[in-house]
Design a protein around this motif. Structure first.
Motif, short mmCIF file in Angstrom:
data_model
loop_
_atom_site.label_atom_id
_atom_site.label_comp_id
_atom_site.label_asym_id
_atom_site.label_seq_id
_atom_site.Cartn_x
_atom_site.Cartn_y
_atom_site.Cartn_z
N ALA A 125 0.70 -1.00 0.03
CA ALA A 125 -0.06 0.09 0.01
C ALA A 125 0.70 1.25 -0.13
CB ALA A 125 -0.86 0.00 1.00
N ASP A 126 0.33 2.37 -0.68
CA ASP A 126 1.27 3.63 -0.67
C ASP A 126 1.02 4.46 0.63
OD1 ASP A 126 -1.36 4.55 -1.18
OD2 ASP A 126 -0.86 5.18 -3.20
N SER A 127 0.16 4.26 1.22
CA SER A 127 0.01 5.32 2.70
C SER A 127 -0.79 4.60 3.53
CB SER A 127 -0.63 6.68 2.15
OG SER A 127 -1.90 6.47 1.73
N VAL A 128 -0.61 5.18 4.82
CA VAL A 128 -1.41 4.70 5.99
C VAL A 128 -2.91 4.88 5.91
CG1 VAL A 128 -1.95 4.95 8.45
CG2 VAL A 128 0.51 5.35 7.70
N GLU A 129 -3.20 6.04 5.04
CA GLU A 129 -4.81 6.23 4.69
C GLU A 129 -5.20 5.24 3.67
OE1 GLU A 129 -2.14 8.44 4.56
OE2 GLU A 129 -2.68 9.47 6.34
N THR A 130 -4.45 4.57 2.81
CA THR A 130 -4.86 3.77 1.89
C THR A 130 -5.10 2.52 2.78
OG1 THR A 130 -3.62 4.59 0.08
CG2 THR A 130 -4.19 2.29 -0.03
N VAL A 131 -4.19 2.02 3.62
CA VAL A 131 -4.62 0.86 4.25
C VAL A 131 -5.68 0.96 5.15
CG1 VAL A 131 -3.35 -0.51 6.36
CG2 VAL A 131 -1.86 0.52 4.67
N ILE A 132 -6.03 1.98 5.69
CA ILE A 132 -7.22 2.20 6.58
C ILE A 132 -8.35 2.18 5.59
CG2 ILE A 132 -8.59 3.73 7.93
CD1 ILE A 132 -5.73 5.05 8.76
N SER A 133 -8.43 2.69 4.50
CA SER A 133 -9.40 2.29 3.51
C SER A 133 -9.64 1.18 3.07
CB SER A 133 -9.37 3.21 2.31
OG SER A 133 -9.09 4.61 2.32
N LEU A 134 -8.60 0.46 2.97
CA LEU A 134 -8.71 -0.94 2.42
C LEU A 134 -9.39 -2.03 3.45
CD1 LEU A 134 -5.32 -1.63 0.59
CD2 LEU A 134 -7.58 -1.63 -0.36
N VAL A 135 -8.75 -1.54 4.97
CA VAL A 135 -9.40 -2.52 5.78
C VAL A 135 -10.70 -2.24 6.34
CG1 VAL A 135 -9.12 -2.99 8.35
CG2 VAL A 135 -7.07 -2.79 6.94
N THR A 136 -11.10 -0.94 5.97
CA THR A 136 -12.46 -0.53 6.30
C THR A 136 -13.41 -1.05 5.44
OG1 THR A 136 -11.65 1.57 7.13
CG2 THR A 136 -14.02 1.51 6.45
N GLU A 137 -13.00 -1.43 4.27
CA GLU A 137 -13.90 -1.53 3.20
C GLU A 137 -14.00 -3.42 3.22
OE1 GLU A 137 -13.69 -1.91 -2.04
OE2 GLU A 137 -12.17 -1.01 -0.88
#
Lengths: 197, 197
Positions: B96-108
């Motif tokens: 993943a390219d950022s912490v924000e991306t990880v949070i989005s992916l996990v949330t989804e």
């Protein structure tokens, strides 16, 4: 110097990382190669948890030289001024040619033969619990903890030890931790400051 | 596939190893380089303790390629047949390219925002105990655990997290564990099967 450290930590625990005799994938006895990161990671964990000495055990002269070169860089070379914390960790490292040599050195230093514990990814016959080991550590009984590289310690090492610690378990049935992870977890279980879980 | 794994382990925990933003020795925010052994050691620990996904977080395209090459070798190349256990561990890795991306992916994936926990070698304000975290894991609350490389997570990551786990402590005052050791110990504390200590 040892006495001061012992006073600091109140424990008499040494560890050794064995590169011979260990087993390969098919269970044959082999000698494995020393790796730079086994030195660093395990020395840092040893220093964190108050382990006295961390022995690198291999019979091969070229491997002794490799370890000594790494130690020299961090203890007296550029690394010593660049990273004093790393120096403090690697100061605990000793080189030995066999398990027997380590036992002799620790026996001489402690004035008595240490309790010899092995670690394994499989349950062994002569098991000792983490709780009982913590209890013995608290009494300042000298303990020598042996860890295997490659696919683990050769059977004769487990058989001649006093006890073997249980494998690190979860609920997944997968037990292929790196030796660096296994050492870290076992030192935390034996020496870490824990909340009640 | 996720549902089956969740049934196996009964937990909804993901971890991420952050290469940016982290701090260097002097506290400046930097991006660190991915290392091969961080991939392997932490993937093996994640697989051992039933972690669902292990995210490697870096904004740099060349680092994404490096990680993908390593994964390919072990997942579809020679490594996959040579060492199926390693394949099983590395199957958990995501880039993943950022912490924000990880949070989005996990949330989804989880259908709700996960509880975001950071780890630190220093005590932070918003501390949560290991015991309380174990309790929340047992309820299958989605949790995302963030680990920093280099000298640790940048302050803004700790500040935006819900809680921070306490540092791993011993009685020595030395806290310079490798991130590989820290991850292993923390996963064991949160997910390991322990005797009563």
């Amino acid at each position: 110097m040892h006495k001061e450290r012992k006073k600091d930590t109140g424990i008499a625990l040494d560890i050794a990382l064995i590169h011979y005799p260990v087993i390969n994938k098919t269970g044959e006895t082999i000698g494995s190669a020393v790796t730079n990161l086994d030195l660093h990671d395990i020395a840092r964990a040893a220093r964190t948890f108050g382990v006295d000495h961390y022995f690198i055990v291999t019979p091969y002269a070229d491997q002794h030289m490799l370890v000594q070169e790494i130690l020299d860089h961090w203890q007296t070379g550029y690394g010593a001024t660049y990273n004093p914390a790393r120096k403090a960790a690697l100061d605990r490292v000793r080189i030995a040619d066999s398990v027997e040599t380590v036992i002799s050195l620790v026996t001489e230093q402690r004035g008595q033969k240490p309790l010899i514990l092995t670690t394994s990814a499989r349950v062994q016959k002569n098991s000792i619990s983490y709780r009982e080991t913590r209890r013995r550590i608290a009494t300042e009984e000298p303990i020598l903890l042996l860890f295997g590289t490659a696919h683990g310690l050769a059977p004769e090492v487990n058989e001649t030890a006093d006890y073997t610690l249980p494998p690190i378990e979860s609920t997944t049935g997968y037990n292929h931790l790196s030796v660096r992870s296994a050492v870290s977890i076992i030192l935390d279980r034996l020496l870490g400051v824990h909340e009640e879980l």
